[in-house]
Write a protein that holds these residues in place. Sequence first.
Motif, PDB file in Angstrom:
ATOM      1  N   ILE A 221       0.828  -1.199   0.000  1.00 49.47           N
ATOM      2  CA  ILE A 221       0.000   0.000   0.000  1.00 49.47           C
ATOM      3  C   ILE A 221       0.866   1.253   0.000  1.00 49.47           C
ATOM      4  N   ILE A 222       1.926   1.245   0.783  1.00 53.06           N
ATOM      5  CA  ILE A 222       2.820   2.410   0.845  1.00 53.06           C
ATOM      6  C   ILE A 222       3.465   2.657  -0.510  1.00 53.06           C
ATOM      7  N   GLN A 223       3.899   1.592  -1.165  1.00 56.47           N
ATOM      8  CA  GLN A 223       4.527   1.771  -2.466  1.00 56.47           C
ATOM      9  C   GLN A 223       3.518   2.270  -3.506  1.00 56.47           C
ATOM     10  N   LEU A 224       2.312   1.717  -3.482  1.00 59.21           N
ATOM     11  CA  LEU A 224       1.281   2.174  -4.416  1.00 59.21           C
ATOM     12  C   LEU A 224       0.864   3.618  -4.142  1.00 59.21           C
ATOM     13  N   ARG A 245       1.272   1.920  10.141  1.00 51.71           N
ATOM     14  CA  ARG A 245       2.438   1.947   9.259  1.00 51.71           C
ATOM     15  C   ARG A 245       2.152   2.749   7.992  1.00 51.71           C
ATOM     16  N   VAL A 246       0.975   2.545   7.419  1.00 48.41           N
ATOM     17  CA  VAL A 246       0.620   3.266   6.192  1.00 48.41           C
ATOM     18  C   VAL A 246       0.460   4.753   6.475  1.00 48.41           C
ATOM     19  N   LYS A 252       5.034  10.963   6.359  1.00 47.92           N
ATOM     20  CA  LYS A 252       6.445  11.354   6.280  1.00 47.92           C
ATOM     21  C   LYS A 252       6.883  11.621   4.847  1.00 47.92           C
ATOM     22  N   MET A 253       6.217  10.975   3.880  1.00 49.48           N
ATOM     23  CA  MET A 253       6.575  11.193   2.474  1.00 49.48           C
ATOM     24  C   MET A 253       5.962  12.469   1.907  1.00 49.48           C
ATOM     25  N   ASN A 261      -5.947  18.304   5.440  1.00 49.80           N
ATOM     26  CA  ASN A 261      -6.065  18.050   4.007  1.00 49.80           C
ATOM     27  C   ASN A 261      -4.924  17.149   3.545  1.00 49.80           C
ATOM     28  N   PRO A 262      -4.886  15.899   4.037  1.00 45.54           N
ATOM     29  CA  PRO A 262      -3.775  14.999   3.711  1.00 45.54           C
ATOM     30  C   PRO A 262      -3.772  14.608   2.237  1.00 45.54           C
ATOM     31  N   GLU A 263      -2.595  14.405   1.689  1.00 46.99           N
ATOM     32  CA  GLU A 263      -2.489  13.988   0.292  1.00 46.99           C
ATOM     33  C   GLU A 263      -2.926  12.534   0.107  1.00 46.99           C
ATOM     34  N   PHE A 264      -2.770  11.725   1.166  1.00 48.11           N
ATOM     35  CA  PHE A 264      -3.160  10.314   1.097  1.00 48.11           C
ATOM     36  C   PHE A 264      -4.034  10.019   2.306  1.00 48.11           C
ATOM     37  N   LEU A 265      -5.304   9.717   2.059  1.00 49.88           N
ATOM     38  CA  LEU A 265      -6.279   9.526   3.125  1.00 49.88           C
ATOM     39  C   LEU A 265      -6.294   8.061   3.566  1.00 49.88           C
ATOM     40  N   VAL A 266      -6.163   7.846   4.868  1.00 51.68           N
ATOM     41  CA  VAL A 266      -6.155   6.495   5.426  1.00 51.68           C
ATOM     42  C   VAL A 266      -7.408   6.318   6.269  1.00 51.68           C
TER      43      VAL A 266
END
Length: 377
Positions: A221-224, A245-246, A252-253, A261-266
Amino acid sequence: MAPHNDAPSPSGSFTSGFNRIPFRPSASSALLTAHLASGEPDSPLSSSFGSASAASEFHMTRPLVPGVYVPTMCFFEEGTEDVDTDTIARHAVRLARAGVTGLATQGSNGEAVHLTHSERKLVTATTRKALNGSGFSHMPIIVGCGAQSTREAIQLCRDAWEAGGDYALVLPPSYYASLFAPASQTIMEYFTAVADASPIPIIIYNFPGAVNGMDMSSDMIIQLSQHHNIVGVKLTCGNTGKLNRVAAATRKMTKNYDAKNPEFLVLAGSADFTIQSLVAGGHGILAGLANISPKACIQTIELYNQGKVAQAQDMQDIVAQGDWTAIQGGVVGVKAGLQAWMGYGGYARSPLPKPSAEQTKKWKEGFRDLVVLEKSL
């Protein structure tokens, strides 16, 4: 709604040796779009997509922000089992007025597997029009677009965009999993190809119960997440360690990370571990229980964010117990709960069974404390 498990990702073919695979867009994925033909005749609503005003209304910029997202139900007319657009529209507006952050169509709760392509477009377009017509044009719609072939998944993403969807929720394929390349290469290529070709951003859907036990690892998931058109993940696996972890890695990336307003929503995929997911760095939930109790789900998150942890825990206790009823009854039980307490819901499309009188009574009682809480908010 379906059971999730809290087991760590297995060490089998879907995780073992994953870090040896470099992340790169599939060279052939761009070619897929040139050969895709229309899968079915246009939806009855397709003619309304033509005007410039309709297009601008359907395709506003609607960012994903932390909060409560609801995988909505699909309702059917009694007797014919035809799609009941009136109830779909009323339900969507009810949830929006309760204050949820966004809706999702074509999920497990939406019985996507029981719908044709044209019915899927009809449901999403009905939801979009209902929201727009009631003052919620800003609210994003996530559309389930998972399929067994890369070709169909891309077509579903295109259909979702045409119907007014903003994001595509994509399960990994699983039917021929025993023939997949080792170390998850097939899954990586699938998500990369779909994300390359989709007109709307992708949210990864990790739901082992729906894909023959396949459980995507945090490494995958992190790589994708580094793909420019993959913007989030829904974790129905219930693994809060994976969620942590995700969330930590993608945070951090991100340069100049903005928690609002996160770029990647978990997102957690079930309401019964809402607080746990927030502690682990998650941004909210995409949970079927919110069909019945949107305000309780929202309030649980708000109390936690305000530092009122004990009050949030008290509310989480009731939410988790109600979610156990939803998990046991699945879409049949949630619809029974809606019918019993809200006066609408009806039945799932066959071959799913109609609940017995005993089951209906059991599920109604299972939701009682949750509904009492919901009506008090």
